[in-house]
Structure formats: structure tokens, C-alpha cells
Design an enzyme around this catalytic site. Structure first.
Site, PDB file in Angstrom:
ATOM      1  N   LYS A 145      32.329 135.383  35.695  1.00 24.41           N
ATOM      2  CA  LYS A 145      32.990 136.447  36.301  1.00 24.41           C
ATOM      3  C   LYS A 145      34.338 135.857  36.674  1.00 24.41           C
ATOM      4  O   LYS A 145      34.476 134.729  37.173  1.00 24.41           O
ATOM      5  CB  LYS A 145      32.270 136.634  37.468  1.00 24.41           C
ATOM      6  CG  LYS A 145      32.917 137.726  38.578  1.00 24.41           C
ATOM      7  CD  LYS A 145      32.307 137.978  39.642  1.00 24.41           C
ATOM      8  CE  LYS A 145      33.113 138.903  40.926  1.00 24.41           C
ATOM      9  NZ  LYS A 145      32.308 139.274  41.932  1.00 24.41           N
TER      10      LYS A 145
ATOM     11  N   ARG B  21      26.640 143.383  51.250  1.00 24.19           N
ATOM     12  CA  ARG B  21      27.647 143.529  52.263  1.00 24.19           C
ATOM     13  C   ARG B  21      27.285 144.520  53.272  1.00 24.19           C
ATOM     14  O   ARG B  21      28.297 144.832  54.033  1.00 24.19           O
ATOM     15  CB  ARG B  21      28.955 143.791  51.434  1.00 24.19           C
ATOM     16  CG  ARG B  21      29.545 142.877  50.566  1.00 24.19           C
ATOM     17  CD  ARG B  21      30.897 143.394  50.175  1.00 24.19           C
ATOM     18  NE  ARG B  21      31.488 142.623  48.875  1.00 24.19           N
ATOM     19  CZ  ARG B  21      32.381 142.927  48.167  1.00 24.19           C
ATOM     20  NH1 ARG B  21      33.158 143.949  48.409  1.00 24.19           N
ATOM     21  NH2 ARG B  21      32.471 142.277  47.002  1.00 24.19           N
TER      22      ARG B  21
ATOM     23  N   GLU C 186      25.515 146.526  40.064  1.00 25.51           N
ATOM     24  CA  GLU C 186      25.802 145.242  40.964  1.00 25.51           C
ATOM     25  C   GLU C 186      25.846 145.847  42.379  1.00 25.51           C
ATOM     26  O   GLU C 186      26.913 146.473  42.906  1.00 25.51           O
ATOM     27  CB  GLU C 186      26.983 144.610  40.648  1.00 25.51           C
ATOM     28  CG  GLU C 186      27.265 143.344  41.628  1.00 25.51           C
ATOM     29  CD  GLU C 186      28.571 142.643  41.559  1.00 25.51           C
ATOM     30  OE1 GLU C 186      28.959 142.021  42.689  1.00 25.51           O
ATOM     31  OE2 GLU C 186      29.164 142.807  40.309  1.00 25.51           O
TER      32      GLU C 186
END
Length: 217
Positions: free
Chosen positions: A134, A51, A47
Site C-alpha cells: 500500500k 477506527r 476495507e
């Protein structure tokens, strides 16, 4: 792609290994060797969080690494979804879920791990057809005991808990019936990435696989 189809694909990805590394790539030069190190250590699902300025470029590079399945994390908007899909992401992860984000993933055909923290959020996603979600942020929302409690009334939903998960507490989650895998950044610590310690990262990945595979073997 329907929510049910997204969840089926997400389940397959979550079952590849007990840990999905949560990665922040700050230097594009680190992308390929980092992906290769983690895949070599037995963690193929990666993943890459959106950012950093080079996150999408990192996804493009990592998507070329043999054996890797690269996804985009921190999806917040439909624009994020389109950009991630175009960069080669095979799945998406979001900290929460909004109607626009869910619709964008369905339209793009991008399997999604939508984030949920409360029973109401889990139920709202389940109502749409998302059976794989999640649990985030895991530790600050009660950790493994909270996730276990959600499994009582909502046994049909499986989770990838992320947020504060470490090698020490990962077993607490993985032993739960409603946990498929965990998401964690400890297998690719920033200091090791910045120093280019790829062998060390491979070793961390191997240690995680060896220590945690038994819980979901």
C-alpha cells in the site's frame, strides 16, 4: 502464510475492481446495507477500518454479504490482527509495517497490504517478500509522480495507493504499471452512509467502475 503467499492473495483481491472502498462504520445498522450497496455497484473488496467501536462487528456482518471480500484496515498491532481474523476478515491493510505486525499476519494466515511511503520502506518490505504493498499516504507523499518514480528502480513491487485518492485523480495512479488498484473513501461518503442513501452509494460505485476499469482492463 509466507509474505510471498500474502502478496499473491493480496494481488488477486486488488485485481477484483479498480477501487477498494475505505470504510468507517459508525453504526452497526449500516454495515450490511452498505456492503450490499458497494458489491451491487461492482466493488466487492471492502476495507473496513478499525477506527470505530463497532468496526469488528461490522466486519462480521459484512463478511456474510454474498459476493463481498471484506478486509480490516488500520491494523496496528498483533492484537488487531487476531481480532480482525476472528471477525472474518479475508485480508488486512496497514498504514505502515512493523516486524511484530508482519509476523502476526503471517502466523494468522491473513493476506496483508503493508503500508510504505519511501523507497527504503518499500525495499525493506520487498526484502521480506512483499511484492504487493500500500502506498500511503499517497497524495501527501508526492502522488502519482512519486509512485511512478518508485517503479523505476523497484518494478517488481505493485501498489494500492490510498490517501487523498478521488475519482478525479485515480486515473493518474491506475495508468501506472506499478498500480493494481486504488483505495478511496469517495465511493461511500459519510453523509450518504448516515442518511442511508444506499442507492446513491451503489451509483457512485458503478460510476467508479465504469470510469476506471479501462485503465486496468
Amino acid at each position: 502464510m509466507t509474505p510471498a503467499e500474502q502478496s499473491a492473495a493480496a494481488r488477486q483481491i486488488c485485481q477484483l475492481a479498480p477501487v477498494v472502498p475505505v470504510i468507517v462504520v459508525k453504526d452497526i445498522a449500516h454495515a450490511r446495507p452498505l456492503a450490499e450497496a458497494l458489491v451491487a455497484g461492482g466493488l466487492p473488496a471492502l476495507e473496513v477500518t478499525l477506527r470505530s467501536d463497532c468496526a469488528l462487528d461490522a466486519i462480521r456482518v459484512m463478511a456474510e454479504v454474498e459476493g463481498g471480500v471484506v478486509g480490516a484496515g488500520t491494523l496496528l498491532t498483533p492484537e488487531d490482527v487476531k481480532a480482525a481474523k476472528a471477525a472474518g476478515a479475508k485480508f488486512g491493510v496497514s498504514p505502515g509495517a512493523t516486524p511484530r505486525l508482519l509476523e502476526a499476519c503471517a502466523e494468522a494466515g491473513l493476506p496483508l497490504l503493508p503500508g510504505a511511503a519511501t523507497a527504503s520502506e518499500v525495499m525493506a518490505l520487498l526484502e521480506r517478500g512483499y511484492t504487493v504493498q500500500k502506498f500511503f499516504p499517497a497524495e501527501t507523499n508526492g502522488g502519482a509522480p512519486a509512485l511512478k518514480s518508485l517503479g523505476g528502480p523497484l518494478p517488481q513491487v505493485s501498489f494500492c495507493p490510498t490517501g487523498g485518492v478521488s475519482l478525479k485523480n485515480a486515473p493518474d495512479y491506475l495508468k501506472l504499471a506499478n498500480t493494481l488498484c486504488v483505495g478511496g473513501s469517495w465511493v461511500a461518503p459519510d453523509a450518504m452512509v448516515q442518511s442511508g442513501d444506499w442507492a446513491g452509494i451503489t451509483q457512485l460505485a458503478r460510476e467508479a467502475v465504469e470510469a476506471l476499469s479501462g485503465f486496468k482492463g
